[in-house]
Design an enzyme around this catalytic site. Structure first.
Site, mmCIF file in Angstrom:
data_model
loop_
_atom_site.group_PDB
_atom_site.id
_atom_site.type_symbol
_atom_site.label_atom_id
_atom_site.label_comp_id
_atom_site.label_asym_id
_atom_site.label_seq_id
_atom_site.Cartn_x
_atom_site.Cartn_y
_atom_site.Cartn_z
ATOM 1 N N GLY A 98 0.821 -1.200 0.000
ATOM 2 C CA GLY A 98 0.000 0.000 0.000
ATOM 3 C C GLY A 98 0.853 1.246 0.000
ATOM 4 O O GLY A 98 2.070 1.198 0.176
ATOM 5 N N ASP A 125 -2.941 3.964 3.092
ATOM 6 C CA ASP A 125 -2.845 4.035 4.551
ATOM 7 C C ASP A 125 -2.823 5.503 4.972
ATOM 8 O O ASP A 125 -1.944 6.263 4.570
ATOM 9 C CB ASP A 125 -1.575 3.336 5.034
ATOM 10 C CG ASP A 125 -1.472 3.358 6.545
ATOM 11 O OD1 ASP A 125 -2.033 2.444 7.181
ATOM 12 O OD2 ASP A 125 -0.834 4.288 7.094
ATOM 13 N N TYR A 131 -1.891 12.786 10.579
ATOM 14 C CA TYR A 131 -1.009 13.188 9.483
ATOM 15 C C TYR A 131 -1.382 14.559 8.932
ATOM 16 O O TYR A 131 -0.597 15.174 8.213
ATOM 17 C CB TYR A 131 -1.045 12.162 8.348
ATOM 18 C CG TYR A 131 -0.591 10.773 8.722
ATOM 19 C CD1 TYR A 131 0.083 10.511 9.902
ATOM 20 C CD2 TYR A 131 -0.848 9.685 7.876
ATOM 21 C CE1 TYR A 131 0.487 9.237 10.242
ATOM 22 C CE2 TYR A 131 -0.436 8.405 8.204
ATOM 23 C CZ TYR A 131 0.216 8.182 9.390
ATOM 24 O OH TYR A 131 0.621 6.910 9.712
ATOM 25 N N LYS A 151 -6.517 5.913 11.220
ATOM 26 C CA LYS A 151 -6.127 5.670 12.610
ATOM 27 C C LYS A 151 -6.669 6.743 13.548
ATOM 28 O O LYS A 151 -6.765 7.920 13.183
ATOM 29 C CB LYS A 151 -4.593 5.630 12.728
ATOM 30 C CG LYS A 151 -3.945 4.675 11.743
ATOM 31 C CD LYS A 151 -2.433 4.719 11.822
ATOM 32 C CE LYS A 151 -1.835 4.072 10.599
ATOM 33 N NZ LYS A 151 -1.892 4.952 9.408
ATOM 34 N N HIS A 186 -4.036 4.423 17.030
ATOM 35 C CA HIS A 186 -2.704 4.772 16.528
ATOM 36 C C HIS A 186 -1.596 4.460 17.524
ATOM 37 O O HIS A 186 -0.481 4.098 17.142
ATOM 38 C CB HIS A 186 -2.680 6.259 16.172
ATOM 39 C CG HIS A 186 -1.687 6.605 15.121
ATOM 40 N ND1 HIS A 186 -1.886 7.602 14.198
ATOM 41 C CD2 HIS A 186 -0.474 6.097 14.833
ATOM 42 C CE1 HIS A 186 -0.850 7.685 13.388
ATOM 43 N NE2 HIS A 186 0.025 6.781 13.763
#
Length: 306
Positions: free
Chosen positions: A22, A49, A54, A85, A116
Site C-alpha cells: 500500500g 494508509d 497526518y 487511525k 494509533h
C-alpha cells in the site's frame, strides 16, 4: 495508466482480505499527497494508509473522490483497501473521530481503523502532551467494536502496541484485532512480538519499511538503504534497495506501506511482484536486526516500548 500488477493479498480474521502492499501517507505534505494518492491508484495500488494525525486526510479524500468518479479509471471504492487511525486526543470520543475521518476522506466506511498508539492525552496541538488521560483499554476497545458493528469500518486493530498490551486486549475483546501496525524493517525485526500476534491470527503491517530515510538521525551508522547486504541483494535481483526491503516484508507475510510523493518512486515501489527473495536471503536480512526504532514515541512521556 500503466498496466496494473497483481498484488498478493492475505486473509484477515474477519474473513476479508488485505493487500500486502500500500501507499503510506505519513509525512506527505499538503499540496503533495493528493497527486501521490492519485498516481498510486492509477499505477495499480489497491491500499491507501492514512491517519488523522497526518494532517492531510482531507486532501487524500479529494484524491479518492476524483479517482472513484473517473469512470475511465475503472477503479471503484470497493477495489481499494483504506486504512485510517485514531489519534491520542480522541480516545474519549472515538465515534466522533471516525466520523470526522470519514468526512475528510469522503467515504461511507473504512476497511480498517486502528488505535494509533495506546496513550491518550489532551493538549492544544496534536503533539502537545499537556495532560495524560487514563481511559481503560477495555472501554476504548468496546467503542472500536461498536464502529465495526455499525459498518463504519470493516475491521479494527491497533498500532504501536507492545506485546503485553495486545495480550491484555485479547482478554477483553469481543472482536479481536485484525491487524497490528508496527515499525518493522531489517534493523527492527521484532521477531518475538510478531510471533505472538501471528499466533493469535493478527496480521502485521510494516510501516517505515525502508528505515525512515532522511527523517530520523541516530541508530545504526549505515542507513538501511545503503547497507552492503541490501545493495548486494539488489544487484543480485536487478532491483533497487527499496524494492528489496519492501519484498523482505512481503516475503515475511506482512503488508508493507512505503511512503513517497515522487511519481517514479511510487511506481518503482510497486514493482516487487515479479520476484521473491529466497529463504536464505530473508534470513540474511533478518540478521541485520539491532532492535533499533526510528520512532520510539518518547514524546508521549510514556515509555510504551520498555
Amino acid at each position: 495508466m500503466t498496466s496494473r500488477p497483481t498484488i498478493t493479498t492475505v486473509p484477515l480474521n474477519t474473513g476479508a482480505t488485505m493487500p500486502q502492499h500500500g501507499l503510506g501517507t505519513w509525512l506527505s505534505k499538503p499540496g503533495e499527497v493528493k497527486d501521490a494518492v492519485k498516481t498510486a491508484l492509477y499505477a495499480g495500488y489497491t491500499h491507501i494508509d492514512a491517519a488523522a494525525v497526518y494532517g492531510n486526510e482531507a486532501e487524500v479524500g479529494e484524491a479518492l473522490a476524483e479517482v472513484f468518479a473517473d469512470e475511465d479509471s475503472g477503479i471503484k471504492r470497493e477495489d481499494v483497501f483504506i486504512t485510517s487511525k485514531l489519534w491520542s486526543q480522541s480516545h474519549g470520543s472515538i465515534a466522533e473521530a471516525l466520523n470526522q475521518t470519514l468526512k475528510d476522506l469522503q467515504l461511507d466506511y473504512l476497511d480498517l481503523y486502528l488505535i494509533h498508539n495506546p496513550v491518550a492525552f489532551q493538549g492544544e496541538t496534536v503533539f502537545d502532551v499537556a495532560e495524560l488521560e487514563y481511559i481503560p483499554l477495555a472501554a476504548k476497545w468496546k467503542a472500536m467494536e461498536s464502529l465495526q458493528d455499525a459498518g463504519l469500518t470493516r475491521a479494527i486493530g491497533v498500532s504501536n502496541f507492545p506485546t503485553a498490551l495486545i495480550y491484555e486486549l485479547l482478554s477483553v475483546a469481543r472482536i479481536p484485532p485484525a491487524v497490528v501496525q508496527i515499525e518493522r524493517h531489517p534493523y527492527n525485526v521484532q521477531k518475538l512480538h510478531v510471533d505472538f500476534v501471528e499466533r493469535h491470527h493478527i496480521h502485521v503491517t510494516n510501516y517505515s519499511p525502508l528505515g525512515n530515510p532522511g527523517k530520523y538521525s541516530g541508530g545504526p551508522e549505515t542507513k538501511l538503504l545503503e547497507h552492503p547486504k541490501v545493495l548486494e541483494l539488489a544487484d543480485a535481483h536487478n532491483k533497487t534497495a527499496a524494492q528489496i526491503l519492501i519484498r523482505w516484508g512481503i516475503d515475511k507475510g506482512a503488508t508493507v506501506i512505503p511512503k513517497s510523493v515522487n511519481p517514479d518512486r511510487i511506481k518503482e515501489n510497486l514493482a516487487v511482484f515479479d520476484f521473491q527473495l529466497q529463504p536464505h536471503e530473508v534470513a540474511e536480512l533478518d540478521a541485520l536486526d539491532v532492535g533499533h526504532r526510528y520512532l520510539d514515541f518518547t514524546f508521549l512521556g510514556v515509555p510504551i516500548f520498555t
